[in-house]
Design a protein around this motif. Structure first.
Motif, PDB file in Angstrom:
ATOM      1  N   HIS A  36       0.823  -1.213   0.000  1.00  0.00           N
ATOM      2  CA  HIS A  36       0.000   0.000   0.000  1.00  0.00           C
ATOM      3  C   HIS A  36       0.856   1.262   0.000  1.00  0.00           C
ATOM      4  O   HIS A  36       1.767   1.418   0.811  1.00  0.00           O
ATOM      5  CB  HIS A  36      -0.907   0.012   1.228  1.00  0.00           C
ATOM      6  N   HIS A  37       0.572   2.138  -0.927  1.00  0.00           N
ATOM      7  CA  HIS A  37       1.111   3.498  -0.914  1.00  0.00           C
ATOM      8  C   HIS A  37       0.323   4.330  -1.917  1.00  0.00           C
ATOM      9  O   HIS A  37      -0.173   3.817  -2.921  1.00  0.00           O
ATOM     10  CB  HIS A  37       2.601   3.522  -1.283  1.00  0.00           C
ATOM     11  N   MET A  77      10.034  21.073  -1.544  1.00  0.00           N
ATOM     12  CA  MET A  77       9.165  20.021  -2.064  1.00  0.00           C
ATOM     13  C   MET A  77       8.578  19.244  -0.898  1.00  0.00           C
ATOM     14  O   MET A  77       9.299  18.632  -0.109  1.00  0.00           O
ATOM     15  CB  MET A  77       9.941  19.085  -2.983  1.00  0.00           C
ATOM     16  N   ILE A  78       7.247  19.304  -0.780  1.00  0.00           N
ATOM     17  CA  ILE A  78       6.519  18.587   0.267  1.00  0.00           C
ATOM     18  C   ILE A  78       5.994  17.295  -0.335  1.00  0.00           C
ATOM     19  O   ILE A  78       5.262  17.312  -1.330  1.00  0.00           O
ATOM     20  CB  ILE A  78       5.374  19.444   0.824  1.00  0.00           C
ATOM     21  N   ILE A  79       6.385  16.177   0.265  1.00  0.00           N
ATOM     22  CA  ILE A  79       6.059  14.852  -0.263  1.00  0.00           C
ATOM     23  C   ILE A  79       5.080  14.171   0.685  1.00  0.00           C
ATOM     24  O   ILE A  79       5.414  13.856   1.817  1.00  0.00           O
ATOM     25  CB  ILE A  79       7.334  14.002  -0.407  1.00  0.00           C
ATOM     26  N   GLY A  80       3.842  13.941   0.232  1.00  0.00           N
ATOM     27  CA  GLY A  80       2.820  13.295   1.064  1.00  0.00           C
ATOM     28  C   GLY A  80       2.102  12.248   0.262  1.00  0.00           C
ATOM     29  O   GLY A  80       2.274  12.171  -0.926  1.00  0.00           O
ATOM     30  N   ASP A  81       1.592  11.357   0.868  1.00  0.00           N
ATOM     31  CA  ASP A  81       0.382  11.074   1.551  1.00  0.00           C
ATOM     32  C   ASP A  81       0.558   9.824   2.414  1.00  0.00           C
ATOM     33  O   ASP A  81       0.814   9.919   3.597  1.00  0.00           O
ATOM     34  CB  ASP A  81      -0.700  10.943   0.501  1.00  0.00           C
ATOM     35  N   ARG A  82       0.542   8.634   1.812  1.00  0.00           N
ATOM     36  CA  ARG A  82       0.583   7.395   2.584  1.00  0.00           C
ATOM     37  C   ARG A  82       1.539   6.371   1.952  1.00  0.00           C
ATOM     38  O   ARG A  82       1.721   6.346   0.737  1.00  0.00           O
ATOM     39  CB  ARG A  82      -0.824   6.766   2.683  1.00  0.00           C
ATOM     40  N   ALA A  83       2.135   5.547   2.835  1.00  0.00           N
ATOM     41  CA  ALA A  83       3.030   4.477   2.359  1.00  0.00           C
ATOM     42  C   ALA A  83       3.148   3.412   3.444  1.00  0.00           C
ATOM     43  O   ALA A  83       2.779   3.641   4.602  1.00  0.00           O
ATOM     44  CB  ALA A  83       4.412   5.044   2.012  1.00  0.00           C
ATOM     45  N   THR A  84       3.672   2.264   3.067  1.00  0.00           N
ATOM     46  CA  THR A  84       3.906   1.170   4.004  1.00  0.00           C
ATOM     47  C   THR A  84       5.339   1.253   4.518  1.00  0.00           C
ATOM     48  O   THR A  84       6.297   1.129   3.741  1.00  0.00           O
ATOM     49  CB  THR A  84       3.669  -0.188   3.322  1.00  0.00           C
ATOM     50  N   PHE A  85       5.486   1.488   5.823  1.00  0.00           N
ATOM     51  CA  PHE A  85       6.800   1.652   6.441  1.00  0.00           C
ATOM     52  C   PHE A  85       7.341   0.349   7.039  1.00  0.00           C
ATOM     53  O   PHE A  85       8.543   0.244   7.264  1.00  0.00           O
ATOM     54  CB  PHE A  85       6.721   2.707   7.550  1.00  0.00           C
ATOM     55  N   ARG A  86       6.446  -0.613   7.292  1.00  0.00           N
ATOM     56  CA  ARG A  86       6.878  -1.861   7.905  1.00  0.00           C
ATOM     57  C   ARG A  86       6.052  -3.008   7.335  1.00  0.00           C
ATOM     58  O   ARG A  86       4.827  -2.919   7.254  1.00  0.00           O
ATOM     59  CB  ARG A  86       6.721  -1.795   9.429  1.00  0.00           C
ATOM     60  N   ARG A 113      10.504  18.056   2.446  1.00  0.00           N
ATOM     61  CA  ARG A 113       9.753  17.758   3.661  1.00  0.00           C
ATOM     62  C   ARG A 113       8.878  16.536   3.385  1.00  0.00           C
ATOM     63  O   ARG A 113       7.954  16.586   2.570  1.00  0.00           O
ATOM     64  CB  ARG A 113       8.881  18.934   4.082  1.00  0.00           C
ATOM     65  N   VAL A 114       9.177  15.430   4.045  1.00  0.00           N
ATOM     66  CA  VAL A 114       8.438  14.186   3.839  1.00  0.00           C
ATOM     67  C   VAL A 114       7.344  14.099   4.896  1.00  0.00           C
ATOM     68  O   VAL A 114       7.633  14.047   6.095  1.00  0.00           O
ATOM     69  CB  VAL A 114       9.371  12.970   3.919  1.00  0.00           C
ATOM     70  N   VAL A 115       6.106  14.091   4.464  1.00  0.00           N
ATOM     71  CA  VAL A 115       4.961  14.008   5.375  1.00  0.00           C
ATOM     72  C   VAL A 115       4.139  12.755   5.071  1.00  0.00           C
ATOM     73  O   VAL A 115       2.919  12.745   5.209  1.00  0.00           O
ATOM     74  CB  VAL A 115       4.089  15.286   5.313  1.00  0.00           C
ATOM     75  N   LEU A 116       4.825  11.700   4.654  1.00  0.00           N
ATOM     76  CA  LEU A 116       4.176  10.415   4.431  1.00  0.00           C
ATOM     77  C   LEU A 116       3.902   9.734   5.762  1.00  0.00           C
ATOM     78  O   LEU A 116       4.657   9.896   6.725  1.00  0.00           O
ATOM     79  CB  LEU A 116       5.069   9.517   3.582  1.00  0.00           C
ATOM     80  N   ALA A 117       2.825   8.965   5.815  1.00  0.00           N
ATOM     81  CA  ALA A 117       2.453   8.242   7.025  1.00  0.00           C
ATOM     82  C   ALA A 117       1.808   6.922   6.623  1.00  0.00           C
ATOM     83  O   ALA A 117       1.378   6.753   5.473  1.00  0.00           O
ATOM     84  CB  ALA A 117       1.494   9.072   7.874  1.00  0.00           C
ATOM     85  N   PRO A 118       1.732   5.946   7.557  1.00  0.00           N
ATOM     86  CA  PRO A 118       1.062   4.671   7.233  1.00  0.00           C
ATOM     87  C   PRO A 118      -0.415   4.887   6.911  1.00  0.00           C
ATOM     88  O   PRO A 118      -1.052   5.815   7.421  1.00  0.00           O
ATOM     89  CB  PRO A 118       1.239   3.851   8.514  1.00  0.00           C
ATOM     90  N   GLY A 119      -0.964   4.009   6.068  1.00  0.00           N
ATOM     91  CA  GLY A 119      -2.365   4.098   5.691  1.00  0.00           C
ATOM     92  C   GLY A 119      -3.284   3.498   6.746  1.00  0.00           C
ATOM     93  O   GLY A 119      -2.832   2.868   7.711  1.00  0.00           O
ATOM     94  N   SER A 120      -4.580   3.673   6.562  1.00  0.00           N
ATOM     95  CA  SER A 120      -5.563   3.114   7.483  1.00  0.00           C
ATOM     96  C   SER A 120      -5.573   1.586   7.379  1.00  0.00           C
ATOM     97  O   SER A 120      -5.169   1.013   6.365  1.00  0.00           O
ATOM     98  CB  SER A 120      -6.957   3.650   7.168  1.00  0.00           C
ATOM     99  N   GLU A 130      -8.082  -0.443   7.054  1.00  0.00           N
ATOM    100  CA  GLU A 130      -8.983  -0.957   6.029  1.00  0.00           C
ATOM    101  C   GLU A 130      -8.341  -0.915   4.653  1.00  0.00           C
ATOM    102  O   GLU A 130      -8.448  -1.856   3.861  1.00  0.00           O
ATOM    103  CB  GLU A 130     -10.295  -0.177   6.028  1.00  0.00           C
ATOM    104  N   LEU A 131      -7.652   0.200   4.338  1.00  0.00           N
ATOM    105  CA  LEU A 131      -7.044   0.319   3.017  1.00  0.00           C
ATOM    106  C   LEU A 131      -5.801  -0.537   2.888  1.00  0.00           C
ATOM    107  O   LEU A 131      -5.556  -1.157   1.849  1.00  0.00           O
ATOM    108  CB  LEU A 131      -6.717   1.787   2.716  1.00  0.00           C
ATOM    109  N   THR A 132      -4.982  -0.597   3.934  1.00  0.00           N
ATOM    110  CA  THR A 132      -3.805  -1.461   3.849  1.00  0.00           C
ATOM    111  C   THR A 132      -4.198  -2.928   3.837  1.00  0.00           C
ATOM    112  O   THR A 132      -3.476  -3.769   3.288  1.00  0.00           O
ATOM    113  CB  THR A 132      -2.845  -1.189   5.027  1.00  0.00           C
ATOM    114  N   GLY A 133      -5.361  -3.241   4.419  1.00  0.00           N
ATOM    115  CA  GLY A 133      -5.836  -4.620   4.429  1.00  0.00           C
ATOM    116  C   GLY A 133      -6.164  -5.161   3.057  1.00  0.00           C
ATOM    117  O   GLY A 133      -6.225  -6.384   2.857  1.00  0.00           O
ATOM    118  N   ILE A 134      -6.384  -4.270   2.097  1.00  0.00           N
ATOM    119  CA  ILE A 134      -6.624  -4.702   0.718  1.00  0.00           C
ATOM    120  C   ILE A 134      -5.497  -5.598   0.225  1.00  0.00           C
ATOM    121  O   ILE A 134      -5.717  -6.573  -0.505  1.00  0.00           O
ATOM    122  CB  ILE A 134      -6.774  -3.462  -0.196  1.00  0.00           C
TER     123      ILE A 134
END
Length: 399
Positions: free
Chosen positions: A56-57, A84-93, A129-136, A138-142
């Motif tokens: 997921h990302h 450059m602001i880099i966002g949204d969601r990614a899998t960190f582990r 500036r990295v503002v990525l965070a793990p996803g929810s 439900e979405l990562t469960g896909i």
């Protein structure tokens, strides 16, 4: 569900007015789209290498905040770097292992600048500036669900068409020319931030072109306007040697005013207006066919940076254009093809809720043609897994 129907109306090329825009490789919006997709590709390849699957990302939220520079004839200096602001969601582990998402993202961004903008130093001229965070959950469960293809992680629609009109092709070709190695070899004093707006009225085409000259190469206002004349001539010669039938006019750097010095000319230190004038954002640039065409249907979903195996906002943007092209090239009976794709969150990506195909033809829609179009659609949906992997490798440019 698949619906195939004959379209009504006239082809875009037959309409009296046509407006087409192209943002070039150094435009801040183009930069955001291209860099975020480069990060998605880098993450996808890292996930595949380490875990054998794409996790997921969605790297589709980004802002390139303009910096500040000081320019003078012959050069200048950076006062405040771009950010450059880099966002949204990614899998960190995953599977008990950490993934260095931030490092991968910044490294991919820097590599893009090195490969594409000659005078931007990604270590000196930009902050990240990295503002990525793990996803929810439900979405990562896909990505833990069984099946050869993922289910969609969003309810989204996309549209594609083919062929390009002559106006669209000329606008696209001209920007590619202005940012080509050959042109930059002849005119190294031009920046990569090219923007072209084409207005066709009947058989007359007016092109408004913006492209800065680089301060380090320009010694005076007189030299600037002399180079400007040479650049317009080169554009005219390029168009004249092409297979274009328009009466074409070119207006280049229209804010210029002779006699005003630095206040009346378009100079750049780095080749992009993001250095001090214009910020950029994902989704505000070209569609995936490289154009912003006002006479065509356009979706609002940004493809850049979205997950290439689960987000139909990306997958279907590319697939709709791919289907339109293949359908058009399968027969000489069609003038234009429009393909609309829709899927619902939670539904496998190879089972769209709707595939709508509209065919503009001189004669009627026959059973044989309908069957041929359906066969093309089914064949491509059956190959969805391979298609997604081409996106994960970055084989199709997002802008």
């Amino acid at each position: 569900m698949i619906r195939i129907e004959a379209a009504k109306g006239e082809a875009v090329a037959a309409q009296r007015v046509e407006i087409v825009e192209r943002k070039g490789i150094g435009h801040p919006d183009y930069i955001c789209d291209a860099v975020m997709d480069a990060i998605s590709v880098a993450l996808s390849q890292e996930y595949l290498r380490r875990f054998g699957t794409i996790l997921h990302h969605n790297i589709d939220k980004s802002l390139l905040a303009a910096g500040r520079v000081e320019k003078h004839f012959g050069g200048g200096r950076i006062l405040q770097p771009m950010e450059m602001i880099i966002g949204d969601r990614a899998t960190f582990r995953a599977f008990g292992e950490e993934v260095a998402v931030g490092e991968i993202a910044v490294s991919a961004a820097k590599r893009w600048f090195i490969d594409n903008l000659r005078f931007v130093d990604p270590d000196h001229d930009l902050n990240y500036r990295v503002v990525l965070a793990p996803g929810s959950e439900e979405l990562t469960g896909i990505f833990a669900r069984p099946g050869q293809t993922r289910v969609s992680n969003d309810t989204s629609a996309a549209v594609g068409y083919y062929p390009l009109s002559a106006t669209e092709q000329l606008v696209l070709d001209l920007e590619h020319y202005l940012n080509s190695n050959g042109f930059k070899g002849d005119f190294p004093d031009t920046g990569e931030d090219v923007k072209i707006m084409g207005l066709r009225q009947d058989d007359s085409l007016e092109l408004t072109v913006a492209m800065p000259l680089l301060a380090r190469f320009i010694g005076s206002e007189q030299e600037y306007f002399a180079r400007k004349t040479s650049i317009v001539k080169a554009m005219q010669e390029f168009i004249a040697t092409g297979k274009y039938s328009f009466k074409t006019g070119i207006a280049y750097n229209c804010l210029d005013v002779p006699g005003m010095g630095l206040d009346g000319i378009y100079l750049s230190l780095l080749g992009t207006s993001a250095e001090d004038a214009d910020s950029g954002q994902v989704g505000r640039g070209n569609r995936v066919n490289g154009l912003i065409s006002m006479n065509r249907p356009m979706g609002t979903e940004a493809a850049a940076g979205k997950n290439p195996v689960s987000h139909v906002g990306k997958i279907y943007n590319f697939l709709a254009n791919h289907l339109a092209r293949e359908i058009y090239q399968s027969t000489d009976r069609i003038q234009e093809v429009y393909v609309l794709l829709l899927n619902r969150i939670g539904t496998p990506i190879d089972q769209p809720q709707m595939v709508s195909v509209r065919l503009l033809m001189e004669d009627g829609l026959t059973v044989d043609l309908r069957n041929s179009v359906e066969e093309i659609i089914h064949r491509n949906l059956d190959r969805m897994g391979d298609f997604c992997l081409t996106l994960a490798r970055g084989e199709f440019p997002v802008c």
